[in-house]
Design an enzyme around this catalytic site. Structure first.
Site, short mmCIF file in Angstrom:
data_model
loop_
_atom_site.label_atom_id
_atom_site.label_comp_id
_atom_site.label_asym_id
_atom_site.label_seq_id
_atom_site.Cartn_x
_atom_site.Cartn_y
_atom_site.Cartn_z
N HIS A 171 -5.21 -5.59 -4.51
CA HIS A 171 -6.61 -6.89 -2.86
C HIS A 171 -7.66 -7.33 -3.84
O HIS A 171 -8.78 -6.19 -3.59
CB HIS A 171 -6.71 -5.86 -2.08
CG HIS A 171 -5.69 -6.41 -1.44
ND1 HIS A 171 -4.92 -7.66 -0.52
CD2 HIS A 171 -4.07 -5.70 -1.07
CE1 HIS A 171 -3.72 -7.84 0.09
NE2 HIS A 171 -3.46 -6.42 -0.67
N CYS A 210 -0.69 -9.98 -3.39
CA CYS A 210 -0.33 -9.35 -3.63
C CYS A 210 0.76 -9.81 -3.00
O CYS A 210 1.66 -10.24 -4.02
CB CYS A 210 -1.07 -8.08 -1.70
SG CYS A 210 -0.11 -6.57 -1.39
N GLU A 239 -10.26 -8.67 -2.80
CA GLU A 239 -11.51 -9.02 -1.47
C GLU A 239 -11.14 -8.07 -0.56
O GLU A 239 -12.42 -8.02 0.24
CB GLU A 239 -10.54 -10.06 -0.97
CG GLU A 239 -9.31 -9.90 0.07
CD GLU A 239 -7.64 -9.70 -0.55
OE1 GLU A 239 -7.20 -8.93 0.40
OE2 GLU A 239 -7.98 -9.02 -1.76
#
Length: 249
Positions: A195, A104, A197
């Site tokens: 993202h 990001c 994660e």
């Protein structure tokens, strides 16, 4: 942070955001979220809170195989001192041919550090689960093996984007909303706009925080939350891509 295990692979998280109360309570901080997503058993991971001005020393850099740059509420094109220092660090790591994965804000700041163009998206915020399409001609990258489907869903949460990749960089993936969802620079730099994660709980909490500080409208927030209920990110595939890239597989 992190325990020294002799002879083990070492990685560092360059954290460009402060821990939210939600992430602290559930996971003990973003560091643990990243290590759980991208780490392997028996490795050493260290945390540098670059947003607080905490950076690895130049003589420490050779100790690490790879670095991950996190997302951030800051603009990657901003001129805060720590962002400028981070750009310089990323240039140094590139000269050393160290693996650097940007997520990001990290993806955008990598682009900036190497001379690309970044800025606000003309079409506004992208928040939710989005389908990302890979450009098949760039599959020689080992981290994109035959088992990775041509389209993957990922959690997005950004209002800035890459406008133009640096000279010599390759666009690897795009979506209907964002032209550069993923780019590579040589074999050692990888940027991902989404993202990998995040899980849906983390995004749900981010939406609440963006709403409470008037970054987004209530109607937009409710719509994003509703869509989140019915879509799933392909987290396992994304984790595999990130792990393989960081370890040069």
């Amino acid at each position: 942070m992190g325990m020294l295990i002799e002879g083990k692979r070492r990685f560092a998280l360059l954290l460009a955001a402060r821990d939210s109360d939600y992430v602290k309570k559930l996971y003990g901080g973003y560091f643990n979220v990243f290590v759980e997503a991208f780490g392997n058993e028996g490795e050493r991971w260290d945390l540098f809170r670059v947003v607080e001005g905490e950076f690895p020393g130049v003589n420490e850099l050779q100790n690490y195989e790879g670095f991950v740059v996190s997302g951030s509420p800051y603009d990657a094109y901003g001129n805060e001192y720590w962002i400028l220092k981070l750009c310089f660090l990323l240039q140094t790591l590139s000269h050393m041919k160290k693996k650097v994965l940007g997520i990001c804000f990290g993806h955008q700041v990598l682009c900036r550090a190497f001379g690309g163009k970044i800025g606000k998206s003309y079409s506004g915020w992208d928040i939710g689960v989005r389908k990302v399409r890979f450009l098949k001609e760039f599959v020689p990258f080992g981290f994109l093996d035959e088992e990775i489907p041509p389209v993957l869903s990922i959690i997005e949460c950004h209002q800035d984007e890459v406008w133009e990749v640096p000279e010599g960089a390759k666009i690897i993936a795009f979506s209907e909303k964002t032209g550069v969802e993923m780019f590579a620079f040589g074999n050692h730099i990888l940027g991902i706009q989404g993202h990998p994660e995040y899980n849906k709980g983390i995004l749900d909490n981010v939406i609440d925080r963006l709403l409470s500080n008037d970054s987004i409208q209530r109607e937009f927030a409710e719509d994003a939350k509703t869509k989140l209920l019915i879509s799933e990110p392909d987290r396992k595939h994304w984790e595999k891509i990130c792990k393989c890239f960081l370890r040069g597989i």
